[in-house]
Design a protein around this motif. Structure first.
Motif, PDB file in Angstrom:
ATOM      1  N   THR A   1       0.839  -1.189   0.000  1.00  0.00           N
ATOM      2  CA  THR A   1       0.000   0.000   0.000  1.00  0.00           C
ATOM      3  C   THR A   1       0.877   1.244   0.000  1.00  0.00           C
ATOM      4  OG1 THR A   1      -0.131  -0.049   2.422  1.00  0.00           O
ATOM      5  CG2 THR A   1      -1.875  -1.176   1.199  1.00  0.00           C
ATOM      6  N   GLY A   2       0.337   2.321  -0.530  1.00  0.00           N
ATOM      7  CA  GLY A   2       1.083   3.579  -0.593  1.00  0.00           C
ATOM      8  C   GLY A   2       0.917   4.233  -1.949  1.00  0.00           C
ATOM      9  N   PHE A   3       1.711   5.292  -2.169  1.00  0.00           N
ATOM     10  CA  PHE A   3       1.667   6.036  -3.418  1.00  0.00           C
ATOM     11  C   PHE A   3       2.837   5.645  -4.304  1.00  0.00           C
ATOM     12  CE2 PHE A   3      -0.982   8.653  -0.714  1.00  0.00           C
ATOM     13  CZ  PHE A   3      -1.957   9.136  -1.582  1.00  0.00           C
ATOM     14  N   TYR A   4       2.570   5.535  -5.607  1.00  0.00           N
ATOM     15  CA  TYR A   4       3.595   5.237  -6.598  1.00  0.00           C
ATOM     16  C   TYR A   4       3.540   6.330  -7.664  1.00  0.00           C
ATOM     17  CZ  TYR A   4       3.798   0.669  -4.379  1.00  0.00           C
ATOM     18  OH  TYR A   4       3.943  -0.354  -3.474  1.00  0.00           O
ATOM     19  N   TYR A   5       4.717   6.870  -8.019  1.00  0.00           N
ATOM     20  CA  TYR A   5       4.775   8.008  -8.926  1.00  0.00           C
ATOM     21  C   TYR A   5       5.634   7.682 -10.146  1.00  0.00           C
ATOM     22  CZ  TYR A   5       3.221  10.458  -4.693  1.00  0.00           C
ATOM     23  OH  TYR A   5       2.540  10.847  -3.565  1.00  0.00           O
ATOM     24  N   ALA A   6       5.229   8.223 -11.285  1.00  0.00           N
ATOM     25  CA  ALA A   6       6.009   8.091 -12.515  1.00  0.00           C
ATOM     26  C   ALA A   6       5.567   9.194 -13.466  1.00  0.00           C
ATOM     27  CB  ALA A   6       5.809   6.714 -13.151  1.00  0.00           C
ATOM     28  N   SER A   7       6.275   9.303 -14.572  1.00  0.00           N
ATOM     29  CA  SER A   7       5.903  10.247 -15.620  1.00  0.00           C
ATOM     30  C   SER A   7       5.947   9.538 -16.958  1.00  0.00           C
ATOM     31  CB  SER A   7       6.853  11.455 -15.645  1.00  0.00           C
ATOM     32  OG  SER A   7       6.698  12.247 -14.486  1.00  0.00           O
ATOM     33  N   ALA A   8       4.925   9.764 -17.765  1.00  0.00           N
ATOM     34  CA  ALA A   8       4.909   9.267 -19.137  1.00  0.00           C
ATOM     35  C   ALA A   8       5.364  10.410 -20.035  1.00  0.00           C
ATOM     36  CB  ALA A   8       3.516   8.787 -19.529  1.00  0.00           C
TER      37      ALA A   8
ATOM     38  N   ILE B   1       3.374  13.620 -18.885  1.00  0.00           N
ATOM     39  CA  ILE B   1       2.140  13.422 -18.122  1.00  0.00           C
ATOM     40  C   ILE B   1       2.494  12.767 -16.787  1.00  0.00           C
ATOM     41  CG2 ILE B   1      -0.115  12.305 -18.061  1.00  0.00           C
ATOM     42  CD1 ILE B   1      -0.093  12.296 -21.091  1.00  0.00           C
ATOM     43  N   PRO B   2       2.282  13.455 -15.661  1.00  0.00           N
ATOM     44  CA  PRO B   2       2.542  12.831 -14.355  1.00  0.00           C
ATOM     45  C   PRO B   2       1.506  11.751 -14.055  1.00  0.00           C
ATOM     46  CG  PRO B   2       1.574  15.004 -14.056  1.00  0.00           C
ATOM     47  CD  PRO B   2       1.808  14.845 -15.539  1.00  0.00           C
ATOM     48  N   LEU B   3       1.968  10.637 -13.503  1.00  0.00           N
ATOM     49  CA  LEU B   3       1.095   9.506 -13.192  1.00  0.00           C
ATOM     50  C   LEU B   3       1.229   9.149 -11.720  1.00  0.00           C
ATOM     51  CD1 LEU B   3       2.036   7.277 -16.260  1.00  0.00           C
ATOM     52  CD2 LEU B   3       0.054   8.785 -16.067  1.00  0.00           C
ATOM     53  N   THR B   4       0.105   8.871 -11.074  1.00  0.00           N
ATOM     54  CA  THR B   4       0.111   8.496  -9.657  1.00  0.00           C
ATOM     55  C   THR B   4      -0.813   7.300  -9.450  1.00  0.00           C
ATOM     56  OG1 THR B   4       0.468  10.802  -8.997  1.00  0.00           O
ATOM     57  CG2 THR B   4      -0.305   9.277  -7.296  1.00  0.00           C
ATOM     58  N   LEU B   5      -0.310   6.321  -8.736  1.00  0.00           N
ATOM     59  CA  LEU B   5      -1.130   5.169  -8.333  1.00  0.00           C
ATOM     60  C   LEU B   5      -1.162   5.115  -6.816  1.00  0.00           C
ATOM     61  CD1 LEU B   5      -2.629   2.460  -8.844  1.00  0.00           C
ATOM     62  CD2 LEU B   5      -0.379   1.353  -8.815  1.00  0.00           C
ATOM     63  N   GLU B   6      -2.365   5.136  -6.231  1.00  0.00           N
ATOM     64  CA  GLU B   6      -2.523   4.972  -4.793  1.00  0.00           C
ATOM     65  C   GLU B   6      -3.095   3.589  -4.527  1.00  0.00           C
ATOM     66  OE1 GLU B   6      -5.215   7.625  -2.859  1.00  0.00           O
ATOM     67  OE2 GLU B   6      -4.671   6.937  -0.840  1.00  0.00           O
ATOM     68  N   VAL B   7      -2.382   2.801  -3.743  1.00  0.00           N
ATOM     69  CA  VAL B   7      -2.814   1.448  -3.393  1.00  0.00           C
ATOM     70  C   VAL B   7      -3.279   1.457  -1.943  1.00  0.00           C
ATOM     71  CG1 VAL B   7      -2.140  -0.981  -3.236  1.00  0.00           C
ATOM     72  CG2 VAL B   7      -1.152   0.479  -5.007  1.00  0.00           C
ATOM     73  N   VAL B   8      -4.516   1.036  -1.717  1.00  0.00           N
ATOM     74  CA  VAL B   8      -5.081   1.019  -0.369  1.00  0.00           C
ATOM     75  C   VAL B   8      -5.564  -0.390  -0.061  1.00  0.00           C
ATOM     76  CG1 VAL B   8      -5.770   3.441  -0.495  1.00  0.00           C
ATOM     77  CG2 VAL B   8      -7.371   1.677  -1.225  1.00  0.00           C
ATOM     78  N   GLU B   9      -5.837  -0.628   1.202  1.00  0.00           N
ATOM     79  CA  GLU B   9      -6.409  -1.905   1.603  1.00  0.00           C
ATOM     80  C   GLU B   9      -7.805  -2.057   1.003  1.00  0.00           C
ATOM     81  OE1 GLU B   9      -5.009  -4.285   3.160  1.00  0.00           O
ATOM     82  OE2 GLU B   9      -3.195  -3.336   3.928  1.00  0.00           O
TER      83      GLU B   9
END
Length: 204
Positions: A142-149, A163-171
């Motif tokens: 879980t947490g935030f993951y960041y990248a840019s395309a 393009i900034p990309l963010t993935l938030e993984v939660v329970e």
């Protein structure tokens, strides 16, 4: 050439790994390079990974070569090929023949939270092309993951778009309701199945 693709290693994007190659009957001008087919297009068109020598003091006839590899964000998930090449002098190339040396292929199993497809294409004037950006949270913390395309083209006015990309993984919490035709008495076991679905959206 030796095919070791039946041997595989599991790696994750954004993580550093050490690549170690032991060379027997070492000669002073030996070189070792590696290529990884990150986009799984079947072509070793990626940048050369040149390994540096670490002399093996326990045996003067062998040498250890080493490099640190970071699995790039956007590397395609799944099985891909790692090629390692030893050559005596000359230029390190993924393909072709040499008089002295060895080539070995191995398999890497890439676990990526981010896939982009296609990574390259030709677009005729007046046309457009869609690129898919896919997120995968399976098996990651879980947490935030960041990248840019980053998209590049030969457009003289806008040749680079980021393009900034963010993935938030939660329970995940899943509410389950049994069907009305399921009858269970107190103390009996009932098997319930649930398939949680994520959200789907498009970027323009």
């Amino acid at each position: 050439y030796t095919d070791f693709t039946n041997q595989s290693s599991y790696i994750k994007t954004g993580t550093d790994y050490e690549l170690l190659v032991t060379v027997g009957s070492y000669y002073l001008q030996d070189q070792v390079g590696a290529w990884i087919d990150w986009d799984q297009n079947g072509i070793f068109d990626e940048e050369l990974i040149e390994l540096e020598i670490v002399q093996d003091s326990t045996n003067p006839d062998t040498a250890l070569f080493m490099a640190t590899i970071r699995v790039p964000l956007g590397a395609s998930s799944g099985l891909t090929r790692l090629r390692i090449r030893l050559t005596y002098t000359g230029e390190l190339m993924p393909c072709g023949t040499t008089i002295w040396g060895e080539v070995e292929d191995y398999t890497l199993d890439i676990d990526s939270w981010l896939d982009i497809y296609p990574t390259a294409d030709t677009i005729m004037a007046g046309n457009d092309q869609k690129a898919g950006i896919y997120f995968n949270s399976l098996g990651i913390d879980t947490g935030f993951y960041y990248a840019s395309a980053i998209f590049t083209s030969n457009d003289p006015e806008t040749n680079t778009v980021e393009i900034p990309l963010t993935l938030e993984v939660v329970e995940t919490m899943v509410a389950i309701r049994a069907r009305g035709d399921i009858i269970a008495c107190q103390g009996e076991e009932v098997e319930l199945k649930a398939i949680p679905y994520g959200n789907y959206d498009s970027l323009s």
